[in-house]
Design a protein around this motif. Structure first.
Motif, short mmCIF file in Angstrom:
data_model
loop_
_atom_site.label_atom_id
_atom_site.label_comp_id
_atom_site.label_asym_id
_atom_site.label_seq_id
_atom_site.Cartn_x
_atom_site.Cartn_y
_atom_site.Cartn_z
N UNK A 148 12.03 2.21 1.78
CA UNK A 148 12.40 3.19 0.74
C UNK A 148 11.68 2.88 -0.59
N UNK A 149 10.38 2.66 -0.46
CA UNK A 149 9.55 2.40 -1.65
C UNK A 149 9.20 3.75 -2.28
N UNK A 150 9.73 4.00 -3.45
CA UNK A 150 9.48 5.28 -4.13
C UNK A 150 8.58 5.11 -5.36
N UNK A 151 8.06 3.92 -5.56
CA UNK A 151 7.08 3.71 -6.62
C UNK A 151 5.72 4.19 -6.14
N UNK A 152 4.65 3.82 -6.86
CA UNK A 152 3.31 4.26 -6.44
C UNK A 152 2.89 3.59 -5.13
N UNK A 153 2.18 4.33 -4.30
CA UNK A 153 1.61 3.76 -3.08
C UNK A 153 0.12 4.07 -3.06
N UNK A 154 -0.64 3.11 -2.59
CA UNK A 154 -2.10 3.29 -2.55
C UNK A 154 -2.63 2.80 -1.22
N UNK A 155 -3.41 3.65 -0.55
CA UNK A 155 -4.20 3.20 0.59
C UNK A 155 -5.65 3.23 0.16
N UNK A 156 -6.39 2.18 0.48
CA UNK A 156 -7.79 2.15 0.04
C UNK A 156 -8.66 1.59 1.14
N UNK A 157 -9.94 1.92 1.06
CA UNK A 157 -10.90 1.39 2.01
C UNK A 157 -12.17 1.00 1.28
N UNK A 158 -12.52 -0.27 1.34
CA UNK A 158 -13.72 -0.74 0.66
C UNK A 158 -14.45 -1.76 1.54
N UNK A 159 -14.49 -1.48 2.82
CA UNK A 159 -15.19 -2.36 3.75
C UNK A 159 -14.65 -3.77 3.67
N UNK A 160 -15.56 -4.75 3.76
CA UNK A 160 -15.11 -6.14 3.74
C UNK A 160 -14.70 -6.60 2.35
N UNK A 161 -14.87 -5.73 1.35
CA UNK A 161 -14.46 -6.07 -0.02
C UNK A 161 -13.21 -5.29 -0.43
N UNK A 162 -12.33 -5.09 0.52
CA UNK A 162 -11.14 -4.26 0.25
C UNK A 162 -10.01 -4.99 -0.48
N UNK A 163 -9.97 -6.30 -0.35
CA UNK A 163 -8.82 -7.02 -0.92
C UNK A 163 -8.86 -7.06 -2.45
N UNK A 164 -10.05 -7.30 -3.02
CA UNK A 164 -10.13 -7.46 -4.48
C UNK A 164 -9.63 -6.22 -5.24
N UNK A 165 -10.09 -5.01 -4.90
CA UNK A 165 -9.54 -3.86 -5.64
C UNK A 165 -8.05 -3.65 -5.40
N UNK A 166 -7.56 -4.09 -4.24
CA UNK A 166 -6.11 -4.00 -3.99
C UNK A 166 -5.35 -4.92 -4.94
N UNK A 167 -5.84 -6.14 -5.10
CA UNK A 167 -5.18 -7.09 -6.00
C UNK A 167 -5.26 -6.62 -7.45
N UNK A 168 -6.40 -6.05 -7.82
CA UNK A 168 -6.54 -5.54 -9.19
C UNK A 168 -5.52 -4.44 -9.45
N UNK A 169 -5.37 -3.53 -8.50
CA UNK A 169 -4.42 -2.43 -8.70
C UNK A 169 -2.99 -2.95 -8.80
N UNK A 170 -2.66 -3.93 -7.98
CA UNK A 170 -1.32 -4.52 -8.07
C UNK A 170 -1.09 -5.10 -9.46
N UNK A 171 -2.09 -5.79 -9.96
CA UNK A 171 -1.96 -6.41 -11.30
C UNK A 171 -1.77 -5.35 -12.37
N UNK A 172 -2.50 -4.24 -12.26
CA UNK A 172 -2.39 -3.18 -13.28
C UNK A 172 -1.03 -2.50 -13.23
N UNK A 173 -0.52 -2.24 -12.04
CA UNK A 173 0.82 -1.63 -11.93
C UNK A 173 1.87 -2.54 -12.55
#
Lengths: 358, 407
Positions: A148-173
């Motif tokens: 029941x997560x009603x906050x922002x959700x993000x799915x992303x695809x950046x090949x083998x460099x997918x983790x870094x932008x995910x961590x950045x987005x988490x930090x910004x939220x």
């Protein structure tokens, strides 16, 4: 924005599910048996070792009726996120939580199963269930519904460099105060087409070399993250200290860099034994584009408990001159470019002056 | 903190540049037609909104990527031109020295689904890997960063139909937080046989031109396109040399004033019946922009023309913005999926500047179940804020508030 507190982790792969299984595999006390799959390419036949994940433990978290609706990709993602929440031992308040699911190829097995329905039954009888589960953010939708997560959700695809932008987005939220906690993870699944592609890109059948038993893999790795100044207590697994994009020099701290399977030999600098920790998580989970997630899992596990029973890990622990490990995620494309990559540093020490930040 | 939009580039079925596309919103709509680049095999035709024939139709050695990335490059080049960055080679060289991020939404551009390759694979033909190579080299954010030689975070959002607006919201935060000096943010998607069959299998495709918010609506028409916004930090904008022509184009200035994103956590393919997530995203966007609902001059709605989407969205708009005019532009563009949020944000910015809004294409008869009517004629508007919103598969909801003239 940083540091972020790591409150719980959920690794899933051929090594098993959860930190204990991952640590056992990391230290060599857990045997990993890849599934042997016959693959025929233009280079001939090959028995490919495939590192499949076992998602049976998901039955502890999900009712069987709901479980039946999920494809393998969503199962791995849901299991990883459920383990991270359970590991934190704090219930998730979905209204104050965000969710990030990063993947290189998404639910590729389901995408091809949908194509099977088109080819076998015709355009007019294509399967709606397979199509809806093949959409990139289907896994995130299942996780959000479960918690029941009603906050922002993000799915992303950046090949083998997918983790870094995910961590950045988490930090910004977290910095913006949108949420108090973020479930952030990577996931990729295996399918026959990926096995064919993986082997076709190989110069020769790797199984002919007994010391090089590796092949494609699948798995997921999720973190439960929160703002450090909101926690006021020592983090269960330390802190994500810093993140850097497009770094053109090697990290100054000991670093982990795996996921290459020897396909793109690293330069002498990259192999620098003084800095690069001498182990590769590929032997635990196979080769998958989001292997950087397992490097982060290994860094966290090493810092959490530096006792190791395996010689390689002993040497890894021995070269740790500081309580900080960097995960070096090189941008390796199809031609050799100048050294460029993303880095994230994780530390187990609260040398972060938390009180001042609070 | 407002984030400046210093340039916009867009292309879609109703225009290969922003000006002609926005102008077309006020004209009789060009109806959708059978896909030109592929065939569907159904008892009835499902028309689509395809780009007019152009040099973008086939990959070449200079642009060897999937069509989705070629569309994204075209939109980004136009946006940079509009912002004044690409006037001189020296400018682009300067850009390469800055922290420039790329955040692009897509659906098709992130999918490995080459049908010919897979048919050959199934028949044990050991197909060549060219389609796989092309897919692996076509990540939209990577392509834009490589083409324009940018150093900074790269992120391809795959939040289905809200990907484009989510990408702009993320890019905005990159500027606000100082992670980037400038961001190329937007969305891009091509028409694809696999996706068309998918939407038809869900029984949400209409065999006639779509009719958003109309009582007789019966589903969507798919479309294709791309839009990129140049988001720029205040410091960078104030420091760089602005030509007279660029300055003239920019006045008055446009900004992203606020954004919101929330999940329904309800169902994989259906929106929450009361629009729980959409309401939360809208509230978040208004709070972020520090304005009240009454200050919104108009709303560019998601308006796909599916039964469920328009019912939920219409109810929420009536509840939260009872007096605010709203419309859908999908009657002109089709549903461009990962590009939709970005394309509609681009339209919203342009319309805010023009101080007028178009009739909602395809709407004729009000739906009593919605009890809220979109625009039926062109209208002049008064106000400095406009809202563009997206609802997506998987329960994602995203809202952007665009401001004219603020700082």
């Amino acid at each position: 924005m940083f540091p972020l507190t790591i409150n719980g982790i959920g690794p899933v792969g051929a090594f098993g599910a959860g930190l204990a299984d991952f640590k056992d595999a990391l230290t060599g006390s857990r045997k990993i048996t890849p599934e042997i799959t016959r693959v025929t390419t233009q280079n001939g036949d090959c028995d490919l070792p495939v590192f499949r994940a076992d998602t049976k433990p998901l039955a502890e978290f999900i009712k069987p009726r709901k479980l039946r609706r999920l494809d393998n990709f969503s199962r791995m993602a849901l299991l990883g996120s459920a383990l991270a929440v359970a590991d934190s031992a704090v219930p998730l308040n979905g209204s104050r939580a965000g969710l990030i699911v990063a993947s290189a190829h998404g639910a590729s097995a389901t995408t091809f199963a949908f194509l099977d329905s088109v080819i076998d039954d015709g355009d007019a009888l294509a399967s709606p269930t397979l199509f809806s589960n093949s959409v990139h953010n289907a896994a995130a939708a299942h996780i959000a519904e479960h918690f029941q997560i009603t906050g922002p959700t993000l799915s992303l695809t950046q090949g083998r460099n997918s983790l870094a932008p995910a961590l950045l987005t988490a930090a910004l939220w977290l910095q913006k105060g949108l949420v108090d906690t973020v479930l952030c993870g990577v996931v990729d699944c295996y399918c026959e087409v990926l096995g064919y592609c993986w082997q076709s890109y190989q110069p020769k059948c790797r199984m002919k070399s007994p010391e090089l038993i590796f092949g494609p893999g699948e798995g997921s790795f999720f973190l439960r993250l929160s703002r450090t100044e909101k926690t006021f207590e020592p983090a269960k697994y330390g802190y994500l200290k810093r993140l850097e994009f497009d770094r053109t020099t090697l990290p100054e701290t000991p670093f982990i860099c795996s996921g290459n399977c020897g396909r793109y030999p690293l330069s002498a600098d990259e192999m620098n034994p003084g800095k690069r920790l001498p182990f590769d998580t590929t032997s635990l989970c196979g080769h998958l584009p989001v292997a950087a997630g397992f490097d982060l899992a290994a860094a966290i596990a090493l810092l959490h408990n530096q006792e190791s029973s395996n010689g390689r890990e002993k040497s890894a622990a021995a070269v740790l001159p500081s309580p900080t490990i960097c995960c070096w995620e090189p941008r390796i494309e199809y031609r050799r470019k100048p050294l460029t990559g993303n880095c994230y540093w994780v530390t187990n020490h609260a040398d972060l002056n938390l009180r001042k930040q609070a | 903190m407002r984030v400046r939009i210093s340039g916009i580039g867009a292309l879609c079925a109703c225009g290969l540049d922003l000006e002609s596309a926005v102008s077309a919103l006020f004209q009789e709509r060009r109806p959708p037609a059978a896909a030109r680049r592929f065939q569907l095999h159904h008892p009835q035709d499902y028309p689509v909104f395809e780009l007019p024939p152009s040099g973008l139709d086939k990959p070449d050695k200079n642009q060897p990527w999937l069509r989705t990335s070629r569309l994204a490059v075209a939109a980004a080049a136009a946006a940079l031109e509009d912002s004044g960055w690409s006037k001189e080679e020296n400018n682009l060289h300067q850009l390469s020295k800055l922290k420039v991020g790329v955040c692009i939404g897509t659906t098709v551009g992130g999918s490995m689904n080459d049908e010919k390759f897979y048919r050959d694979f199934r028949e044990a033909k050991t197909p060549g890997l060219q389609p796989i190579d092309r897919y692996l080299r076509s990540n939209p954010a990577d392509v834009l960063a490589d083409v324009f030689k940018l150093s900074g975070p790269r992120l391809t959002v795959v939040n289905a139909c809200s990907s484009g607006s989510d990408a702009i919201a993320i890019g905005t935060e990159w500027i606000r937080s100082g992670v980037c000096d400038l961001v190329l943010a937007g969305g891009s998607d091509e028409l694809c046989r696999v996706t068309c069959n998918g939407f038809i299998s869900l029984m949400v495709g209409d065999r006639k031109p779509c009719r958003p918010f109309d009582e007789s609506r019966n589903g969507l028409n798919l479309g294709e396109g791309a839009a990129v916004l140049i988001l720029e930090s205040k410091n960078l904008y104030s420091q760089r040399t602005i030509t007279d022509e660029t300055e003239k184009n920019r006045n008055p200035s446009l900004f992203i004033a606020g954004s919101g994103s929330a999940c329904d956590a309800w169902h994989l393919t259906a929106p929450h019946p009361e629009g729980r997530g959409l309401k939360q995203a809208l509230k978040q966007a208004l709070d972020d922009a520090e304005i009240s609902p009454e200050e919104i001059a108009f709303i560019n709605a998601h308006g796909t023309a599916t039964k469920n989407n328009d019912l939920t969205e219409g109810k929420v708009l009536k509840d939260m913005f009872p007096q605010t005019p709203f419309f859908s532009t999908k009657g002109h563009t089709g549903h461009t999926l990962g590009a939709a949020g970005a394309l509609e944000a681009a339209f919203t910015a342009a319309l805010l500047k023009m101080k007028k809004i178009p009739p909602s294409a395809g709407f004729k008869y009000a739906d009593p179940a919605i009890n809220h009517t979109p625009t039926t004629t062109r209208q002049t508007i008064d106000g400095n804020f406009a809202l563009s919103q997206s609802l997506a598969f998987g329960g994602n909801n995203s809202a952007l508030i665009i401001e004219l003239g603020g700082e």
